[in-house]
Design a protein around this motif. Structure first.
Motif, PDB file in Angstrom:
ATOM      1  N   UNK A   6       0.822  -1.215   0.000  1.00  0.00           N
ATOM      2  CA  UNK A   6       0.000   0.000   0.000  1.00  0.00           C
ATOM      3  C   UNK A   6       0.853   1.262   0.000  1.00  0.00           C
ATOM      4  N   UNK A   7       2.077   1.151   0.491  1.00  0.00           N
ATOM      5  CA  UNK A   7       2.958   2.309   0.577  1.00  0.00           C
ATOM      6  C   UNK A   7       3.752   2.555  -0.700  1.00  0.00           C
ATOM      7  N   UNK A   8       3.879   1.529  -1.543  1.00  0.00           N
ATOM      8  CA  UNK A   8       4.751   1.617  -2.715  1.00  0.00           C
ATOM      9  C   UNK A   8       3.983   2.210  -3.885  1.00  0.00           C
ATOM     10  N   UNK A   9       4.378   3.402  -4.299  1.00  0.00           N
ATOM     11  CA  UNK A   9       3.687   4.072  -5.401  1.00  0.00           C
ATOM     12  C   UNK A   9       4.285   3.735  -6.753  1.00  0.00           C
ATOM     13  N   UNK A  10       5.595   3.517  -6.806  1.00  0.00           N
ATOM     14  CA  UNK A  10       6.270   3.319  -8.088  1.00  0.00           C
ATOM     15  C   UNK A  10       5.892   1.962  -8.697  1.00  0.00           C
ATOM     16  N   UNK A  11       5.425   1.944  -9.959  1.00  0.00           N
ATOM     17  CA  UNK A  11       4.989   0.672 -10.561  1.00  0.00           C
ATOM     18  C   UNK A  11       6.112  -0.340 -10.728  1.00  0.00           C
ATOM     19  N   UNK A  12       7.356   0.121 -10.902  1.00  0.00           N
ATOM     20  CA  UNK A  12       8.464  -0.830 -11.034  1.00  0.00           C
ATOM     21  C   UNK A  12       8.751  -1.527  -9.712  1.00  0.00           C
ATOM     22  N   UNK A 109      12.541   2.468   1.209  1.00  0.00           N
ATOM     23  CA  UNK A 109      12.896   3.751   1.790  1.00  0.00           C
ATOM     24  C   UNK A 109      13.230   4.796   0.733  1.00  0.00           C
ATOM     25  N   UNK A 110      13.264   6.019   1.200  1.00  0.00           N
ATOM     26  CA  UNK A 110      13.608   7.169   0.376  1.00  0.00           C
ATOM     27  C   UNK A 110      14.950   7.703   0.842  1.00  0.00           C
ATOM     28  N   UNK A 111      15.790   8.091  -0.105  1.00  0.00           N
ATOM     29  CA  UNK A 111      17.076   8.696   0.223  1.00  0.00           C
ATOM     30  C   UNK A 111      17.230  10.001  -0.538  1.00  0.00           C
ATOM     31  N   UNK A 112      17.943  10.931   0.062  1.00  0.00           N
ATOM     32  CA  UNK A 112      18.242  12.224  -0.556  1.00  0.00           C
ATOM     33  C   UNK A 112      19.750  12.419  -0.486  1.00  0.00           C
ATOM     34  N   UNK A 113      20.406  12.551  -1.635  1.00  0.00           N
ATOM     35  CA  UNK A 113      21.850  12.707  -1.613  1.00  0.00           C
ATOM     36  C   UNK A 113      22.340  13.665  -2.678  1.00  0.00           C
ATOM     37  N   UNK A 114      23.504  14.244  -2.410  1.00  0.00           N
ATOM     38  CA  UNK A 114      24.257  14.985  -3.410  1.00  0.00           C
ATOM     39  C   UNK A 114      25.427  14.099  -3.789  1.00  0.00           C
ATOM     40  N   UNK A 121      21.514  17.121  -6.711  1.00  0.00           N
ATOM     41  CA  UNK A 121      20.903  16.435  -5.582  1.00  0.00           C
ATOM     42  C   UNK A 121      19.667  15.709  -6.074  1.00  0.00           C
ATOM     43  N   UNK A 122      19.510  14.450  -5.680  1.00  0.00           N
ATOM     44  CA  UNK A 122      18.421  13.629  -6.192  1.00  0.00           C
ATOM     45  C   UNK A 122      17.688  12.937  -5.061  1.00  0.00           C
ATOM     46  N   UNK A 123      16.439  12.634  -5.318  1.00  0.00           N
ATOM     47  CA  UNK A 123      15.621  11.863  -4.383  1.00  0.00           C
ATOM     48  C   UNK A 123      15.314  10.525  -5.037  1.00  0.00           C
ATOM     49  N   UNK A 124      15.568   9.447  -4.296  1.00  0.00           N
ATOM     50  CA  UNK A 124      15.351   8.101  -4.804  1.00  0.00           C
ATOM     51  C   UNK A 124      14.461   7.318  -3.858  1.00  0.00           C
ATOM     52  N   UNK A 125      13.727   6.357  -4.415  1.00  0.00           N
ATOM     53  CA  UNK A 125      13.117   5.329  -3.588  1.00  0.00           C
ATOM     54  C   UNK A 125      13.847   4.035  -3.893  1.00  0.00           C
ATOM     55  N   UNK A 145      16.135   0.733  -7.638  1.00  0.00           N
ATOM     56  CA  UNK A 145      16.229   2.126  -7.215  1.00  0.00           C
ATOM     57  C   UNK A 145      15.663   3.001  -8.318  1.00  0.00           C
ATOM     58  N   UNK A 146      14.745   3.880  -7.948  1.00  0.00           N
ATOM     59  CA  UNK A 146      14.078   4.751  -8.908  1.00  0.00           C
ATOM     60  C   UNK A 146      14.256   6.199  -8.492  1.00  0.00           C
ATOM     61  N   UNK A 147      14.688   7.020  -9.428  1.00  0.00           N
ATOM     62  CA  UNK A 147      14.830   8.440  -9.134  1.00  0.00           C
ATOM     63  C   UNK A 147      13.462   9.091  -9.178  1.00  0.00           C
ATOM     64  N   UNK A 148      13.161   9.864  -8.145  1.00  0.00           N
ATOM     65  CA  UNK A 148      11.878  10.548  -8.054  1.00  0.00           C
ATOM     66  C   UNK A 148      11.992  11.956  -8.615  1.00  0.00           C
ATOM     67  N   UNK A 149      13.045  12.667  -8.221  1.00  0.00           N
ATOM     68  CA  UNK A 149      13.228  14.027  -8.714  1.00  0.00           C
ATOM     69  C   UNK A 149      14.670  14.444  -8.484  1.00  0.00           C
ATOM     70  N   UNK A 150      15.104  15.490  -9.180  1.00  0.00           N
ATOM     71  CA  UNK A 150      16.431  16.014  -8.915  1.00  0.00           C
ATOM     72  C   UNK A 150      16.481  17.488  -9.295  1.00  0.00           C
ATOM     73  N   UNK A 151      17.489  18.172  -8.807  1.00  0.00           N
ATOM     74  CA  UNK A 151      17.635  19.574  -9.144  1.00  0.00           C
ATOM     75  C   UNK A 151      19.091  19.968  -8.936  1.00  0.00           C
TER      76      UNK A 151
END
Length: 197
Positions: A6-12, A109-114, A121-125, A145-151
């Protein structure tokens, strides 16, 4: 908190978790020999397989997808966590995989790293699934591991940004009860470092 699916949104991630649940049958978990990466071509660029050694170094990448290697900027296959990570990043990565390998859990889990001084900097699940060839010792961790967003921002701005210190989002379930147990939420302070697979 509901079940892990129920918590996993990413289809992969959902597809890989579905495969894991189906492949294990009546066992606690599937084995490495049950999984052929070529049967999952759409997932392959974001998949990794990590061998588990009971003695340090505990974790070595047997396979790492091309998209992950590109994000890292170097190949991961064949390398240990000690080769790749340091400091807080090493501790976080080691803890997440140890939770799976030595405590018989699934971790999402979610991770945020540079990952470098360009401050991309990217956000991954990341989903980590245990596998056991003999049905007892966990000898492999399968994951995606799937990238959610980056900037992009300059390194100094990121270094002084309070948001970079946000807490990780971590959920775990016992592998044996993965299809029915409620997920447990864990929290850890954020860190800076190269992005782990």
């Amino acid at each position: 908190m509901g079940g892990l699916m129920d918590m996993i949104a990413d289809p992969e991630h959902r597809a890989l978790f579905d495969w894991w649940l189906s492949a294990r049958g009546a066992r606690e978990m599937p084995s490495r020999s049950d999984f052929d990466p070529l049967d999952h071509p759409g997932l392959l660029p974001r998949l990794f397989i990590v061998d588990v050694n009971p003695l340090p170094p505990h974790f070595r990448y047997r396979l790492c997808g091309t998209e992950i290697d590109e994000q890292q900027g170097y190949p991961m296959t064949g390398r240990t966590f000690e080769d790749l990570f340091e400091g807080e990043l090493y501790r976080f990565t080691q803890e997440r995989f140890a939770d799976v390998a030595f405590h018989r859990r699934i971790s999402y889990h979610t991770t945020y790293f540079t990952n470098d001084n360009t401050a991309k900097r990217s956000r991954f699940t990341r989903l980590l699934l245990p596998m056991s060839e003999d049905g007892d010792r966990i000898d492999t961790v399968l994951g995606s591991r799937t990238r959610v967003s980056d900037f992009r921002r300059n390194f100094d701005e990121l270094d002084h940004d309070a948001k970079i210190r946000r807490r990780y989002e971590i959920a775990v379930v016992p592998a044996a009860e993965a299809d029915r147990a409620k997920a447990t939420a864990l929290e850890r302070p954020g860190c800076r470092g190269r992005t782990p697979a």
